[in-house]
Write a protein that holds these residues in place. Structure first.
Motif, short mmCIF file in Angstrom:
data_model
loop_
_atom_site.label_atom_id
_atom_site.label_comp_id
_atom_site.label_asym_id
_atom_site.label_seq_id
_atom_site.Cartn_x
_atom_site.Cartn_y
_atom_site.Cartn_z
N UNK A 65 0.84 -1.21 0.00
CA UNK A 65 0.00 0.00 0.00
C UNK A 65 0.88 1.26 0.00
N UNK A 66 1.77 1.32 -0.95
CA UNK A 66 2.71 2.44 -1.03
C UNK A 66 2.03 3.66 -1.64
N UNK A 67 2.11 4.78 -0.94
CA UNK A 67 1.53 6.03 -1.43
C UNK A 67 2.48 6.65 -2.45
N UNK A 68 2.04 6.71 -3.69
CA UNK A 68 2.91 7.17 -4.77
C UNK A 68 3.11 8.68 -4.76
N UNK A 69 2.19 9.42 -4.14
CA UNK A 69 2.26 10.87 -4.18
C UNK A 69 1.57 11.46 -5.40
N UNK A 70 0.93 10.61 -6.23
CA UNK A 70 0.28 11.07 -7.45
C UNK A 70 -1.23 11.16 -7.26
N UNK A 71 -1.78 12.31 -7.63
CA UNK A 71 -3.23 12.51 -7.58
C UNK A 71 -3.89 12.00 -8.84
N UNK A 72 -4.99 11.26 -8.67
CA UNK A 72 -5.81 10.82 -9.80
C UNK A 72 -7.27 10.92 -9.40
N UNK A 73 -8.15 10.91 -10.38
CA UNK A 73 -9.58 10.88 -10.10
C UNK A 73 -10.10 9.47 -10.34
N UNK A 74 -10.85 8.95 -9.40
CA UNK A 74 -11.43 7.62 -9.58
C UNK A 74 -12.52 7.68 -10.63
N UNK A 75 -12.47 6.78 -11.60
CA UNK A 75 -13.46 6.73 -12.66
C UNK A 75 -14.71 6.02 -12.16
N UNK A 76 -15.86 6.25 -12.80
CA UNK A 76 -17.08 5.52 -12.44
C UNK A 76 -16.89 4.02 -12.59
N UNK A 77 -17.57 3.25 -11.75
CA UNK A 77 -17.47 1.79 -11.81
C UNK A 77 -18.38 1.26 -12.92
N UNK A 78 -17.92 1.43 -14.14
CA UNK A 78 -18.67 0.98 -15.31
C UNK A 78 -17.68 0.71 -16.42
N UNK A 79 -18.09 0.06 -17.50
CA UNK A 79 -17.15 -0.22 -18.61
C UNK A 79 -16.52 1.07 -19.12
N UNK A 80 -15.22 1.01 -19.39
CA UNK A 80 -14.50 2.20 -19.82
C UNK A 80 -14.74 2.53 -21.29
#
Length: 447
Positions: free
Chosen positions: A321-336
């Motif tokens: 569970x290493x914290x990378x320091x990178x911000x991302x937005x979680x995508x909706x739980x649906x097909x991409x």
């Protein structure tokens, strides 16, 4: 494997539709099978780290948790590992059963360099995986020549690229972060090499240095006809659409944005046509956690990317569970709905988690500023005041203010005021980018 792929390409020609299934994560569509495989790999990674590293052995003992019982459904019981822990006690994360041969450091632009040890096996594996990717995704062939304009401190990246291109049979030049004028001269100079392209074909660099190249090329009057580039690969920083467009105008080549970091080698991420960041799920377990707490963020929310690399990809520096320091937005739980839909995905990297308070991200700011041609590249700015709606300080000439404000309004950039300074040294906080790691060259030195 690499030799066989080269022979196959020579015999049968270029790969067609479905070539992506040859890459990590391709070909497994059943979500239950993917989850079962991920759970088994995660259990193994946690167990190995707890048994063979001082840091995690102590942590599990102090918290009374049996590492053998930790899988996907129990991983939230384990505290995330902050980057500061690895920086402060690097040897405590090294497996007692490993044979370390290479110490690699991060560049340290965001703080003290982080140290990661690698074994000979890990280095060979990283090179092989990179070579396969170069052949299948990068269309790299024997006549191509790559120029590396990344810091010489990015040890493992340089070693991996050199060995991978050697396997492919392509040429490799380690230029480093020298004065942009020297790099442009190198790109424009004929090679005159047997069985190689007339000019350098592929450039590997970071977005801030790419910006510096664009700035110098525009100033000095370079044109796309002066070069033989076919593709540019960047990573480690935010690549904006605005900078990508200026690169297209200058070099007329695509820019591939890839994700990778020293702490997670050989795990990487690829960006699809819909601008999702897809991560190699068979190489690591990924989560998106709140910046200030060990809780998953909801779909649509911004969080910090957290990773647990798996064996057999990692055997020396082990991380949970290493914290990378990178911000991302979680995508909706649906097909991409994209060509890499079989791989888990997030938004593109939005910036650094350090100091993030819920306001504009680095990507938000840079998309505005890099679209204004009067703002010098690489872009220098600082945010102060209210973290949700801060003041934006920019190193730019006074005449750029009007267009910056117009673009900020058009993109709904949540800032209170926009203030210009004539020199980056006058910003209220230092703005450090990887392009600052210039390596002085005799080619431009005065004696």
């Amino acid at each position: 494997m690499v030799t066989d792929i080269r022979l196959m390409l020579a015999e049968l020609g270029e790969p067609g539709e479905g070539a992506g299934e040859l890459l990590p994560g391709g070909g497994v569509d059943d979500p239950e099978i993917r989850r079962a495989m991920a759970d088994r790999r995660l259990r193994q990674a946690v167990k190995r780290a707890a048994e063979h590293t001082a840091y995690y052995r102590l942590w599990f003992r102090e918290h009374g948790i049996d590492p053998a019982e930790v899988g996907i459904d129990q991983i939230e019981q384990v505290a995330s590992t902050p980057k500061s822990a690895l920086r402060g006690a690097g040897p405590a994360f090294v497996s007692e059963r490993s044979e370390p041969v290479l110490l690699a450091q991060t560049t340290g632009t965001t703080g003290t360099p982080t140290i990661v040890w690698f074994s000979r096996y890990e280095l060979e594996l990283a090179a092989v995986l990179s070579a396969i990717s170069y052949l299948i995704v990068g269309d790299m062939r024997e006549h191509h020549v790559g120029l590396s304009c990344i810091s010489s401190r990015a040890t493992v990246g340089l070693v991996t690229a050199q060995r991978a291109l050697n396997m492919v049979g392509a040429g490799f030049i380690a230029q480093g972060l020298v004065d942009p004028g020297i790099a442009l001269d190198r790109l424009a100079t004929p090679l005159h090499l047997p069985r190689k392209a007339p000019y350098i074909t592929d450039l590997y660099t970071v977005p801030s240095y790419l910006g510096a190249l664009v700035q110098r090329a525009e100033r000095d009057g370079w044109r796309k006809k002066d070069f033989g580039l076919r593709r540019i690969f960047t990573g480690a920083e935010v690549l904006t659409d605005a900078l990508r467009e200026r690169v297209r105008e200058l070099f007329d080549v695509p820019v591939n944005d890839v994700y990778g970091m020293t702490e997670l080698v050989p795990t990487t991420g690829m960006v699809c046509s819909k601008q999702h960041l897809h991560l190699a799920a068979e190489q690591a377990h990924f989560e998106i956690l709140d910046v200030d707490a060990d809780r998953p963020v909801a779909p649509g929310e911004i969080g910090e990317l957290v990773a647990t690399p798996y064996a057999p990809y990692r055997e020396t520096t082990l991380l949970i569970r290493y914290r990378t320091g990178d911000l991302v937005r979680r995508l909706p739980d649906e097909p991409y709905g994209c060509e890499l839909a079989m791989l888990p995905a997030t938004s593109l990297v939005l910036g650094r988690a350090t100091g993030y308070g819920g306001g504009p991200t680095a990507r938000d700011v840079l998309e505005v500023l890099q679209g204004v041609r009067e703002v010098p590249l690489p872009t220098r700015y600082a945010l102060t005041g209210d973290p949700v709606k801060p003041d934006l300080h920019v190193a730019a000439p006074p005449g750029a203010l009007g267009e910056i404000e117009e673009r900020a309004t058009a993109r709904s950039l949540q800032v209170s005021k926009i203030l210009l300074v004539d020199d980056a040294k006058n910003l209220p906080e230092p703005c450090r980018v990887r392009a600052d790691l210039y390596e002085h060259s005799f080619e431009s030195s005065l004696f």
